[in-house]
Design an enzyme around this catalytic site. Structure first.
Site, PDB file in Angstrom:
ATOM      1  N   SER A  45       0.796  -1.227   0.000  1.00  0.00           N
ATOM      2  CA  SER A  45       0.000   0.000   0.000  1.00  0.00           C
ATOM      3  C   SER A  45       0.827   1.276   0.000  1.00  0.00           C
ATOM      4  O   SER A  45       0.314   2.339  -0.354  1.00  0.00           O
ATOM      5  CB  SER A  45      -0.960   0.018   1.196  1.00  0.00           C
ATOM      6  OG  SER A  45      -0.255  -0.139   2.405  1.00  0.00           O
ATOM      7  N   HIS A 275       0.002   6.360   6.148  1.00  0.00           N
ATOM      8  CA  HIS A 275       0.426   6.091   4.774  1.00  0.00           C
ATOM      9  C   HIS A 275       0.776   7.387   4.044  1.00  0.00           C
ATOM     10  O   HIS A 275       0.410   8.474   4.480  1.00  0.00           O
ATOM     11  CB  HIS A 275      -0.687   5.364   4.015  1.00  0.00           C
ATOM     12  CG  HIS A 275      -0.767   3.900   4.313  1.00  0.00           C
ATOM     13  ND1 HIS A 275      -1.140   3.426   5.542  1.00  0.00           N
ATOM     14  CD2 HIS A 275      -0.504   2.815   3.543  1.00  0.00           C
ATOM     15  CE1 HIS A 275      -1.115   2.092   5.521  1.00  0.00           C
ATOM     16  NE2 HIS A 275      -0.725   1.703   4.318  1.00  0.00           N
TER      17      HIS A 275
END
Length: 344
Positions: A45, A275
């Protein structure tokens, strides 16, 4: 990387993600001919970039963004054939084995490799043995028990052994590099490291809700993970892109606009928690591009702004005319993937 909440937030993807954008997005002021023509991007990811606008709704549950670093890099390099098969939650086993997602099953990422592939980027390792999910899923909950101490480090230290670092030492990145080499023997293989989540000094508990002493622990885990990525690159004759050092000052605690990493709160129009944001993907693209072209591996504020601004501009253009943004063959291939998934 894998988060326990990834499955839940992926369900909201269709509500917020927008429409398909161009297969290759932002570039620097001009493209540079490097001789690469067939590029495959593999990864987890941190490569697929969940919730970084615009999301590719046809990427099943892999949560790929049309502004992730592989797409920025593909445009900058001017490659003729490009496949981004990165997938949120992937670990090294998903290079050769299918990956189940909330919206279907993603094929093994190695399926995209061919003998004539001449460039492969790989961002993987953080999900092996659940390392990233363990530290992100456990440490914030332990802060209240000892806000100024290091309860997370204590939790993962058993009989004097740091269990997370022991898991990192077993990561299978080197085997992945060998597998790429076997399938694409002529390819330049580039291993892209992970940028900093935590600052080297200081805390920001409203953004990173770790105990004060666990900031250093998270930092050390990131160092160990990047050392594993770097070591695999060296052992396999691949190129390593250091995003950890150059991301100094761009950790999650940095001011808005400078931070490459999202903090604890999911922003459905910016990034999933812990992230890379737009800025992080832009920085990773710039560093990879510079490594491939022999430039100094730093990213100035002006360079980062250029990459990020172009990504936003082209994403908006693609949203305004989504079908025009994809070639007929690319669009049909994407639709076929959705049809195939629906049949499973």
């Amino acid at each position: 990387m894998k988060l326990r909440r990834l499955v839940a937030v992926c369900a909201a993807l269709a509500l917020v993600a927008g429409l398909p954008a161009a297969a290759a997005t932002a570039a620097p002021s001009s493209t540079t001919s490097t001789g690469f023509s067939r590029y495959v991007a593999l990864g987890d990811s941190y490569t697929s970039a969940p919730f970084v606008p615009l999301a590719d709704l046809l990427s099943l549950g892999c949560a790929r963004s049309y502004s992730n670093y592989p797409k920025l890099l593909a445009s900058a390099l001017g490659v003729h054939r490009f496949a981004d098969v990165s997938c949120g939650g992937a670990d090294t086993t998903n290079m050769t084995q299918p990956q189940s997602t909330i919206l279907g099953t993603a094929a093994p990422q190695f399926n995209a490799l061919t003998p004539d592939t001449d460039l492969v980027t790989l961002g993987i390792g953080g999900n092996d043995f659940g390392v990233f999910g363990d530290i992100i899923g456990t440490c914030p909950g332990l802060r209240a028990s000892d806000p100024t101490g290091a309860p997370c480090k204590a939790h993962f230290t058993v009989d004097g052994v740091d269990t997370l670092k022991a898991k990192i030492a077993q990561t299978r990145i080197s085997i992945v590099v060998q597998g790429i080499r076997a399938r694409s023997p002529q390819a330049t293989i580039v291993l892209v490291g992970y940028p900093k989540i935590a600052p080297e000094h200081g805390t920001c508990p409203s953004i990173l809700p770790f105990a004060d002493g666990d900031y250093a622990y998270l930092y050390s885990i990131e160092q160990a993970l990047n050392a594993a990525v770097s070591g695999a690159a060296e052992a396999g004759g691949a190129t390593y892109v250091d995003t950890f050092g150059p991301s100094t000052g761009h950790d999650a605690c940095a001011p808005d606009g400078q931070a490459w990493i999202q903090g604890k709160d999911i922003n459905l129009l910016r990034a999933i928690s812990y992230h890379p944001r737009f800025e992080g993907e832009a920085g990773m693209a710039a560093l990879t591009y510079k490594t491939l072209t022999g430039a100094q591996p730093i990213v100035t504020a002006a360079e980062q702004a250029t990459w990020a601004a172009r990504a936003r501009t082209l994403a908006k253009q693609a949203a305004a005319s989504p079908r025009a943004a994809l070639s007929p063959k690319a669009l049909e291939a994407s639709l076929n993937r959705v049809r195939t998934s629906a049949q499973r």
